[in-house]
Design a protein around this motif. Structure first.
Motif, PDB file in Angstrom:
ATOM      1  N   LEU A  67       0.982  -1.204  -0.018  1.00 10.12           N
ATOM      2  CA  LEU A  67       0.076   0.171  -0.023  1.00 10.12           C
ATOM      3  C   LEU A  67       0.894   1.303   0.068  1.00 10.12           C
ATOM      4  CD1 LEU A  67      -2.747  -0.939   2.810  1.00 10.12           C
ATOM      5  CD2 LEU A  67      -3.023  -1.136   0.158  1.00 10.12           C
ATOM      6  N   PRO A  68       0.537   2.087  -0.729  1.00 14.45           N
ATOM      7  CA  PRO A  68       1.176   3.642  -0.705  1.00 14.45           C
ATOM      8  C   PRO A  68       1.304   4.082   0.761  1.00 14.45           C
ATOM      9  CG  PRO A  68      -0.669   3.942  -1.753  1.00 14.45           C
ATOM     10  CD  PRO A  68      -0.943   2.406  -1.563  1.00 14.45           C
ATOM     11  N   TYR A  69       2.672   5.129   0.848  1.00 14.37           N
ATOM     12  CA  TYR A  69       2.408   5.739   2.004  1.00 14.37           C
ATOM     13  C   TYR A  69       1.347   6.782   2.096  1.00 14.37           C
ATOM     14  CZ  TYR A  69       6.488   3.762   4.694  1.00 14.37           C
ATOM     15  OH  TYR A  69       7.303   2.873   5.473  1.00 14.37           O
ATOM     16  N   SER A  70       0.963   7.343   1.011  1.00 14.61           N
ATOM     17  CA  SER A  70      -0.055   8.550   1.030  1.00 14.61           C
ATOM     18  C   SER A  70      -1.356   8.083   1.491  1.00 14.61           C
ATOM     19  CB  SER A  70      -0.170   8.848  -0.432  1.00 14.61           C
ATOM     20  OG  SER A  70      -0.385   7.549  -1.388  1.00 14.61           O
ATOM     21  N   LEU A  71      -1.678   7.050   1.714  1.00 16.14           N
ATOM     22  CA  LEU A  71      -2.795   6.635   2.500  1.00 16.14           C
ATOM     23  C   LEU A  71      -3.004   7.387   3.799  1.00 16.14           C
ATOM     24  CD1 LEU A  71      -3.729   2.504   1.939  1.00 16.14           C
ATOM     25  CD2 LEU A  71      -4.356   4.741   0.645  1.00 16.14           C
ATOM     26  N   GLY A  72      -1.805   7.553   4.524  1.00 19.00           N
ATOM     27  CA  GLY A  72      -1.454   7.941   5.844  1.00 19.00           C
ATOM     28  C   GLY A  72      -2.099   9.456   5.740  1.00 19.00           C
ATOM     29  N   LEU A  73      -2.356  10.006   4.599  1.00 17.60           N
ATOM     30  CA  LEU A  73      -2.560  11.476   4.313  1.00 17.60           C
ATOM     31  C   LEU A  73      -3.879  11.813   3.980  1.00 17.60           C
ATOM     32  CD1 LEU A  73       0.246  12.739   2.162  1.00 17.60           C
ATOM     33  CD2 LEU A  73       0.063  12.867   4.798  1.00 17.60           C
ATOM     34  N   LEU A  74      -4.852  10.608   4.093  1.00 15.31           N
ATOM     35  CA  LEU A  74      -6.154  10.825   3.751  1.00 15.31           C
ATOM     36  C   LEU A  74      -6.890  11.072   5.051  1.00 15.31           C
ATOM     37  CD1 LEU A  74      -6.685   7.560   1.640  1.00 15.31           C
ATOM     38  CD2 LEU A  74      -6.313   9.861   0.906  1.00 15.31           C
ATOM     39  N   THR A  75      -7.248  12.459   5.191  1.00 13.91           N
ATOM     40  CA  THR A  75      -7.466  12.886   6.584  1.00 13.91           C
ATOM     41  C   THR A  75      -8.775  12.870   6.875  1.00 13.91           C
ATOM     42  OG1 THR A  75      -7.982  15.065   5.456  1.00 13.91           O
ATOM     43  CG2 THR A  75      -5.795  14.617   6.441  1.00 13.91           C
TER      44      THR A  75
END
Length: 352
Positions: free
Chosen positions: A196-204
């Motif tokens: 999974l991409p790290y950018s999932l952690g930015l889906l506020t």
């Protein structure tokens, strides 16, 4: 009625409440009747028939159409003239034989919901995310998709993305633009999806994340910053990080574990430095929990059913301990995240 027909012929705007609903579902139709008052149709239901095609001339004239139901037919293609439906908000083409969607669907810029489940789609239009700026729900489950186009990460109004039961090998890397996404389901891509991409952690705004039944071994540490996450499903993955004994405790335990890895106290600094800046920018380190419940307590909403969904609190309490200022201070070792410490001792750790 004559006045309405006249207004339609002149191309004048017709109030939505004056538009007609035409239900032709379940009539075993092989062709679409040509005796329709095209100008006055706001909702057209042609579902559960035997239609193999939709006439180009029909969709080209349905200029006031808001809802179009074509599910459960034998459609192999959609007409290119579907791009003329500038007022279309809901399109359901599920349960057909579609292998692709016409590029002209990008011209349906009022579209809010697209349901293309249970087809044979192998790809989506490359620039679909750049054009469908009002799309709130995208359902493409039970297809043959190998990847989602890069432009998907630009669907800024999107709230629900359902891409389960496909052959996805990866997700777009830059998903942080999906600031309104609340539900993401990429489960049951089985052996194909391994990371999974790290950018999932930015889906506020993310509240539900289902990645069950894939081949994921490691969850991105950035998921520990999803302060609004309420449900996490990871069943059926060969998870190593976090280990299953942590996953089985509660969602809160998973968040604490991942936040600890972001701090790097376990000696594995897997996140690139650029991601720290993005985490701070998107304020994923800020905020407090609304409930005060201990890890693993019966009140945390955790239920471990056969599906092993993890329901619980979104972020660890005392989240201020994870602020960038504390994490990156050279004077602080932040020893409470030592792997030797148990989850119980995490709460007993002393911090200034």
């Amino acid at each position: 009625m004559e006045m309405k027909k006249s207004a339609g012929r002149k191309g004048q705007q017709i109030p939505e409440h004056q538009l007609e609903t035409v239900d032709l579902s379940g009539l075993a139709l092989d062709v679409v009747p040509n005796s329709l008052n095209i100008a006055m149709i706001g909702k057209l239901d042609l579902s559960n028939n035997n239609l193999e095609s939709i006439p180009e001339s029909l969709t080209a004239r349905l200029l006031n159409l808001v809802v179009l139901g074509l599910h459960s037919n034998q459609l192999k293609t959609l007409p290119n003239s579907i791009g003329c439906l500038s007022k279309l908000k809901i399109l359901n083409v599920s349960g057909n034989l579609l292998e692709s969607l016409p590029k002209t669907i990008e011209d349906c810029r009022s579209l809010e919901e697209l349901n293309a489940n249970f087809n044979k789609l192998t790809k989506l239009p490359d620039t679909i995310g750049f054009e469908l700026v009002n799309l709130k729900k995208l359902s493409v489950n039970s297809n043959r998709l190998v990847a989602l186009p890069y432009s998907t990460s630009h669907l800024t109004a999107l709230r629900v993305l359902d891409a389960r039961l496909n052959c996805l090998r990866s997700l777009p890397e830059d998903m942080e633009n999906l600031t309104n996404l609340e539900i993401l389901n990429v489960s049951q891509n089985f052996q194909h999806l391994v990371s999974l991409p790290y950018s999932l952690g930015l889906l506020t705004s993310l509240q539900e994340l289902d990645v069950s039944y894939n081949r994921i071994q490691t969850l991105p540490n950035s998921l520990g910053c999803l302060k609004n996450l309420k449900k996490l499903c990871v069943e059926g993955n060969p998870l190593v990080c976090p280990p299953m004994e942590v996953v089985e405790q509660s969602l809160e335990a998973v968040m604490i574990y991942l936040c600890g890895r972001i701090n790097g106290s376990d000696g594995e600094r897997t996140m690139k430095r650029s991601w720290f800046g993005k985490l701070v920018k998107y304020s994923t380190f800020n905020g407090f929990m609304n409930q005060k419940v201990g890890v693993g307590s019966p009140e945390d909403g955790f239920s471990f059913s056969d599906y092993r969904s993890i329901d619980g609190l979104a972020t660890p309490r005392h989240i201020s301990m994870f602020s960038p200022r504390r994490i990156f201070s050279p004077k602080r070792s932040f020893a409470i995240f030592s792997p030797k410490n148990s989850p119980t001792r995490l709460w007993q750790g002393r911090h200034n």
